[in-house]
Enzyme design. Structure first.
Site, PDB file in Angstrom:
ATOM      1  CG  ASP A  73      -7.239   3.205  -0.596  1.00  0.00           C
ATOM      2  OD1 ASP A  73      -7.665   2.210  -0.536  1.00  0.00           O
ATOM      3  OD2 ASP A  73      -7.523   3.962   0.333  1.00  0.00           O
ATOM      4  CE  LYS A 127      -4.421   0.820   0.429  1.00  0.00           C
ATOM      5  NZ  LYS A 127      -5.533  -0.116   0.063  1.00  0.00           N
TER       6      LYS A 127
HETATM    7  N1  GLU Z   1      -7.665   0.187  -2.644  1.00  0.00           N
HETATM    8  C1  GLU Z   1      -8.191  -0.758  -3.083  1.00  0.00           C
HETATM    9  C2  GLU Z   1      -8.460  -1.877  -1.822  1.00  0.00           C
HETATM   10  O1  GLU Z   1      -8.297  -1.386  -0.575  1.00  0.00           O
HETATM   11  C3  GLU Z   1      -7.907  -1.513  -4.263  1.00  0.00           C
HETATM   12  C4  GLU Z   1      -6.407  -2.101  -4.555  1.00  0.00           C
HETATM   13  C5  GLU Z   1      -6.162  -2.727  -5.746  1.00  0.00           C
HETATM   14  O2  GLU Z   1      -6.768  -2.523  -6.676  1.00  0.00           O
HETATM   15  O3  GLU Z   1      -4.632  -2.836  -5.976  1.00  0.00           O
HETATM   16  O4  GLU Z   1      -8.165  -3.051  -1.800  1.00  0.00           O
END
Ligand code: GLU
Length: 449
Positions: free
Chosen positions: A162, A122
Site C-alpha cells: 500500500d 490491513k
Molecule cells: N493496498 C491495496 C488495496 O488497497 C492492495 C491490497 C492487496 O493487494 O492485498 O486494495
C-alpha cells in the site's frame, strides 16, 4: 443504525477515518437491513464493524547512525467470512489504529466485490520511509516481520503493499518470513516476478481504475478519448493510472506528492511518464523536479493555509484521486463541478470527504468509490495467490484479460445492486450493498463466530 454509529464513536472516539468509512457503508445498506429482519436479529452491523482480531506491536530497529528507533506495527484482521484476510501494509508517518481500521473495513467490501475468495485486513506502521537508506528500510522490514510472521500465512492472512510499501519492501518482508518459517509460500502478494509474483500486479490498481472509468463512460456512449484528466499522487497507482489513460487516448494534466503538484498543460506523455517512474521509483525524488525537467509544467507547492487543493481547481473532464484519504473536500468538489467535471474515479482509498461525495452525487457526476474502482489491485493479488497455489504463472494477456473482466463485473454488480435497492446509477450505494450482502450471507452461513 444511529445507535451503532454512536456506539462506535463512543468506544473509539479518536478513530475518525474509521467512523467515516462505517457511516458511509451503514447509510448505504439501510434498505438492505429494512428488507431483512434476520440481519438485525443477528446483530450483523455490530459484528461486521468489530475486527475479528487486532494486532499492535513494537518494531525496534537501528538506524544508520547506530541510534535505536521504535515504531508501532499494526495488523487488523477484520473479516474472514469470504477467505483468508487479505489487504496491504501501509508505511507512513500518519498511520495509527483508526487509519488501519478504516482501510481494513473498506477492504472487506472491496475484496467481496472482486468475486475472488478473500477476507479483509490491513496493516502497517507509522514508519516513514522518506529519506531512509535501503539498509534502514531492510532492517525495519525485518524487525516488522519478526513479529508479524507468527500471525500470517498463505491460508490465514496474506498482506501486500500500500502507500510506502512497494516491491523493495515486499522483498525484504518476504525474505524474513521465509527465513523464520523455513517455507517458500505465497504469504505476500506484490512479489517480484522472478520469485512468485504475477504479471500485471504492479499495474493492476491503476489499470483497473481506468478500466472502471472506461466502462462507466462506455455505458453512457462515451470514452476516454481526448478527455482531460486530473490525476493526484505519483506513486504506483498514479503512475499506472496515467499509463492506461494515455493508452486509451486521454490527456493527463497533473501529478502530485505530499509537497505539491505539477500542472503540465501539454499533457504527460509516455516519455514524461518514464521520467516520473525513474524519478519516483529509482531515485526516490520529488515531483517538483518534473517542472525543472519539463518547462511546459508549473509546480505549485502545498500551501497549508488554503482550505482546498488547487490541483482540483483545473478545468478537466475526469478526476482520478490516487494519493490518499480525504484529499478532495467539499470546496474541491465544488471547483471540479463548476469546471464541468463529468467523472471521478477513485484510485486511492476514501479520497473524497462525505460532503464532497454529496456534491458529486447531487450533480449526477459519474462517481466511482475506491472500493469498487481500485479493486483491481487486490483482485490481481487474488490471481497471484491462485498462481502460487498452482506453482505456475499466467501470461501477461491472460492476467490483464481477467482484470478487465473483473472490473467489468464489479461495474455491472454495482449498477444492479443500486437499481435493486432503489438508487439507480449510484455507484456508492451499489458497491456498498453488493459488497455487504455477499459478506453477510457468508457470515450467516458460518454461524455466530
Ligand atoms: N493496498 C491495496 C488495496 O488497497 C492492495 C491490497 C492487496 O493487494 O492485498 O486494495
Amino acid at each position: 443504525m444511529d445507535t451503532i454509529i454512536d456506539e462506535i464513536r463512543d468506544r473509539d472516539p479518536e478513530q475518525h477515518e474509521f467512523h467515516q468509512a462505517v457511516q458511509e457503508v451503514v447509510e448505504s445498506v439501510k434498505p438492505v437491513l429494512d428488507r431483512n429482519i434476520e440481519y438485525r436479529q443477528q446483530a450483523i452491523l455490530r459484528r461486521i464493524t468489530e475486527p475479528e482480531r487486532v494486532l499492535m506491536f513494537r518494531v525496534p530497529w537501528m538506524d544508520d547512525d547506530g541510534q535505536v528507533q521504535v515504531n508501532r506495527g499494526f495488523r487488523v484482521e477484520m473479516n474472514s467470512a469470504l477467505g483468508p484476510y487479505k489487504g496491504g501494509l501501509r508505511f507512513h508517518a500518519s498511520v495509527n489504529l483508526g487509519i488501519i481500521k478504516f482501510l481494513a473495513f473498506e477492504q472487506v467490501f472491496k475484496n467481496s466485490l472482486t468475486t475472488l475468495s478473500m477476507g479483509g485486513g490491513k496493516g502497517g506502521s507509522d514508519f516513514d520511509p522518506k529519506g531512509k537508506s535501503d539498509n534502514e528500510v531492510m532492517r525495519f522490514c525485518q524487525s516488522f516481520m519478526s513479529e508479524l510472521y507468527r500471525h500470517i500465512g498463505p491460508n490465514t492472512d496474506v498482506p501486500a503493499g500500500d502507500i510506502g510499501v512497494g516491491a523493495r519492501e515486499i522483498g525484504y518482508l518476504f525474505g524474513m518470513y521465509k527465513r523464520l518459517k523455513n517455507e517458500f509460500t505465497g504469504v505476500l502478494t506484490g512479489k517480484s516476478l522472478a520469485w512468485g509474483g504475477s504479471l500485471i500486479r504492479p499495474e493492476a490498481t491503476g489499470y483497473g481504475a481506468v478500466y472502471f472509468a472506461a466502462e462507466m463512460l462506455h455505458t453512457r456512449g462515451d470514452s476516454l478519448e481526448n478527455k482531460g484528466c486530473l490525476v493526484s499522487g505519483s506513486g504506483n497507482v498514479a503512475q499506472f493510472t496515467t499509463e492506461k489513460i494515455i493508452q486509451l487516448g486521454g490527456r493527463v494534466l497533473t501529478l502530485s506528492d505530499s509537497s505539491g503538484y505539477i500542472f503540465d498543460e501539454q499533457g504527460i506523455d509516455r516519455k514524461k511518464l518514464d521520467y516520473v517512474k525513474e524519478l519516483k521509483n529509482i531515485r526516490r525524488g520529488r515531483i517538483s523536479e518534473y517542472a525543472e525537467q519539463y518547462p511546459s509544467a508549473v509546480y505549485t507547492p502545498v500551501n497549508p493555509t488554503l482550505d482546498h487543493n488547487p490541483l482540483w481547481g483545473h478545468k478537466a473532464d475526469c478526476g482520478f484521486p490516487s494519493a490518499t484519504q480525504n484529499e478532495i473536500n467539499g470546496v474541491d468538489a465544488q471547483h471540479l463541478v463548476d469546471n464541468g467535471v463529468r467523472l471521478i474515479c477513485e484510485g486511492a482509498n476514501m479520497p473524497t470527504t462525505p460532503d464532497a461525495v454529496d456534491i458529486f452525487l447531487d450533480h449526477r457526476i459519474c462517481y466511482a468509490p475506491g472500493k469498487a474502482a481500485n479493486a483491481g489491485g487486490v483482485a490481481v493479488s487474488g490471481l497471484e495467490m491462485a498462481q502460487n497455489s498452482m506453482r505456475l504463472s499466467w501470461p501477461r494477456k491472460e492476467v490483464d484479460d481477467r482484470l478487465k473482466q473483473i472490473m467489468k463485473s464489479i461495474h455491472r454488480t454495482c449498477l444492479e445492486a443500486a437499481e435493486e435497492y432503489g438508487n439507480p446509477g449510484n455507484y456508492v450505494a451499489g458497491a456498498n450493498i453488493a459488497g455487504f450482502v455477499k459478506v453477510v450471507h457468508a457470515m450467516l452461513d458460518q454461524g455466530l463466530v
